[in-house]
Design an enzyme around this catalytic site. Structure first.
Site, PDB file in Angstrom:
ATOM      1  CG  ASP A   1      -1.910   1.031   1.307  1.00  0.00           C
ATOM      2  OD1 ASP A   1      -2.749   1.049   0.397  1.00  0.00           O
ATOM      3  OD2 ASP A   1      -1.896   1.856   2.244  1.00  0.00           O
TER       4      ASP A   1
ATOM      5  CD  GLU B   1      -2.371   2.568  -3.341  1.00  0.00           C
ATOM      6  OE1 GLU B   1      -3.481   3.085  -3.509  1.00  0.00           O
ATOM      7  OE2 GLU B   1      -1.787   2.583  -2.229  1.00  0.00           O
TER       8      GLU B   1
END
Ligand SMILES: [Ca+2]
Ligand SMILES: [Ca+2]
Ligand SMILES: [Ca+2]
Length: 633
Positions: A327, A361
């Site tokens: 993330d 990401e």
């Protein structure tokens, strides 16, 4: 979790005079491989239980789900072992921003469903223990999504236990499937507060205006004497031993009662955080600022680097998982990744997981920005936001198919070039940006459902047959649409009590989200299962490098050949992005004389050496295979 800029990107409005074309309800072309054969192939694969370990990342089809939003296998854990109302337990099955009840046992109970779709790997949104509820009074929501971690060493009790995760991973492996965990190192839950301000008032205080060397600004009292700053050369334990005061910018504190909220224990010390206030998602604050108060970790500090190597190395050791989706990758300094990523790959290798997959990401549609993370930041792969953006342009806004050719030409930017681009996970929908079906609906409110569905299916065909690993966002295969991004795009597959979800018609079915939707006969589920079977049966569709064969100035034909280096033959994929039938000639290898259909009606012979005639319906695609000169396909 994304920084929101992409998710809120406005879709340009443009007037369109839509051609009146009768779009018949999707007729699935089951010529070629059928679902039964695909499932038989899966069975054969399951017989060799370690075969999954030998599969490179580019062979996978990824199914991405939020454990809270998939299936509720154990109602006894819905409140996470907490008592009280929604603001204490985080559980409220009527509110989209709270835990709805899904869990890991639920995922385990639905492996047939996931595998039947053709998925070979499951990406679980973070499973770690979260702060159940956070946010200012009246604006609270829950950590059902998993990105507000307090205990990095345990499974969130709303989702079950470590034993449940072990059972799930082992069951997936025994079927030849992989499990990827979604991890966070940029931030923890919002525990730390500042004396000077609250929430959005805590504007970012920069390193220049508030150096580590003085308290509260350049004219403040000297602190942290001897600390040399955070440049790479100074990222040593010795230097950071001199950073003892965290109050250079704001005065951080841990509220009473939350002193031990985080695990491991070192995470409770504010010295391991930047403490500079809110991020604007840009520039320096993009690296060091807090996302809506989430405590931003001081990732230049070698203690923090080692702490996360220990944390996430332990999950590989204990569970034998197959990869990490990381993330908020762009909000952490490159030096952190340069240490962390090789350490994870080495840890996996020591466990016998040679094909451990790591993808970050990076919330940016610019291929140059994405590619930078494969160079400076040591990422083997990143989520392909650039392809998502281009497919949205081409399939929603009738952009020229040449834009896709330009994008694929940029694959050379990734470290390792076009071969490295085979490792990029690709998607059209996700939990942050929302579903592709919603984006289509937003741009074309009056479009018939059958056409919306056809565009969703065509979008997935691009993912399944161009380079990279397709990610199916759970619910897309059941015709979920959604009313926006983020929470509005996170409908559960089990029966929902959220009124806004249940008010919406789904594509391809008369069902709504008020009922469970695990229907293997849904037309999109069947279309994706068939795509997965085609992909599985033809190596070129997984491992082949691409040559763009056709692209144009408007919507219409786009064609790619995929060829595995050193192997004869080519697989030709032809897309029609326009809403009318189309015919054309496609440039091919002169050796590709004879062809078979893998999907759709492919002509059996080239029209002439080097040219192949195609005929496609509106928003349709073909997959055709030639074995090469003198070879019968
Ligand atoms: Ca449950
Ligand atoms: Ca950060
Ligand atoms: Ca905070």
């Amino acid at each position: 979790m994304a920084d929101g800029r992409i998710g809120r990107r406005a879709f340009p409005k443009r007037l369109q005079v839509r051609r009146m074309v009768a779009l018949t309800i999707i007729t699935l072309n089951l010529v070629g491989l059928g679902l039964a054969q695909a499932l038989a192939a899966e069975g054969a694969m399951a017989a060799d239980k370690a075969a999954y370990l030998t599969r490179p990342p580019e062979d996978e089809v990824i199914y991405f789900l939020l454990p809270d939003r998939f299936e509720n296998g154990d109602p006894s854990n819905d409140r996470g072992g907490l008592s009280g109302g929604p603001l204490q337990t985080g559980y409220d099955p009527t509110q989209k921003g709270f835990y709805l009840g899904g869990d890991l046992k639920g995922v385990l109970s639905r492996l047939d469903y996931i595998q039947g779709l053709g998925a070979t790997a499951i990406w679980l949104a973070p499973v770690f223990k979260n702060k159940p509820v956070q946010g200012p009074p009246g604006h609270e929501s829950a950590g059902y999504h998993g990105y507000w971690i307090t205990d990095f060493t345990d499974v969130d009790p709303h989702f079950g236990t470590k034993a449940d995760l072990k059972a799930l991973v082992d069951a997936a492996h025994s079927r030849g499937m992989k499990v990827y965990l979604d991890i966070v190192v940029n931030h923890t839950a919002d525990i730390i507060k500042y004396r000077e301000c609250a929430g959005a008032q805590c504007v970012y205080r920069s390193e220049a205006d508030y150096p580590y060397s003085t308290k509260g600004g350049v004219n403040g009292a000297p602190i942290n004497v001897g600390f040399e700053g955070v440049d790479k050369a100074h990222q040593t334990l010795e230097n950071f031993s001199k950073l003892t005061r965290p109050d250079y910018a704001y005065t951080p504190y841990v509220p009473a009662g939350e002193e031990h909220a985080k695990t491991p224990g070192w995470l409770n010390d504010p010295i391991y955080y930047h403490n500079r206030g809110q991020t604007t998602y840009r520039g320096e604050s993009g690296l060091n600022g807090d996302f809506s108060g989430l405590d931003d970790l001081f990732t230049e500090n070698p203690r923090v680097v080692q702490g996360f190597i220990d944390i996430y190395g332990a999950w590989i050791d204990a569970f034998g998982i197959d990869g990490y989706r990381i993330d908020t990758a762009r909000h952490v300094n490159a030096e952190f990744w340069q240490a962390f990523i090789p350490a994870m790959l080495a840890r996996a290798k020591a466990k016998g997981i040679e094909n451990f997959h790591i993808f970050g990401e990076v919330a940016d549609p610019d291929p140059a920005v994405l590619a930078r993370f494969t160079h400076d930041d040591a990422y083997p792969a990143v989520l392909d936001l650039a392809l998502q953006a281009k497919l949205s342009d081409v399939l929603i806004r009738d952009a020229p198919t040449l834009e896709l050719a330009t994008l694929f030409a940029d694959d050379v930017l990734f470290k390792g070039g076009a071969e490295a681009a085979l490792h990029l996970p690709t998607f059209i929908s996700n939990h942050d940006m929302g579903r592709f079906a919603f984006a289509i609906r937003k741009a074309h409110p009056k479009m018939a459902s059958a056409e919306v569905m056809r565009r969703v299916v065509l979008g997935y065909a691009f993912l399944f047959f161009s380079r990279g690993q397709p990610i199916i966002y759970a619910g897309d295969e059941q015709g979920f649409v959604g009313l926006g991004d983020d929470q509005a795009a996170r409908q559960p597959l089990f029966a929902s009590k959220v009124a806004s979800y249940n008010s919406q018609a789904l594509l391809g079915t008369s069902s709504t989200t008020a009922q469970a939707n695990f229907n293997p006969d849904h037309p999109i589920y069947r279309a994706l299962a068939q795509m997965a079977a085609v992909r599985r049966a033809d190596r070129a569709l997984r491992r082949g490098l691409q040559t763009v064969r056709a692209a144009g100035d408007g919507p219409g034909l786009f064609a790619l050949s995929r060829r595995v280096p050193g192997e004869a033959g080519e697989t030709l994929i032809v897309f029609n992005t326009s809403d009318r039938p189309i015919t054309g000639q496609i440039r091919i290898d002169y050796a590709s004389a004879d062809w078979i259909s893998e999907h759709g009606a492919c002509a059996p012979h080239a029209s002439a050496p080097g040219s192949y005639g195609v005929k496609l319906g509106a928003l349709d695609y073909l997959v055709c295979r030639s074995a090469g000169r003198g070879q019968k396909p």
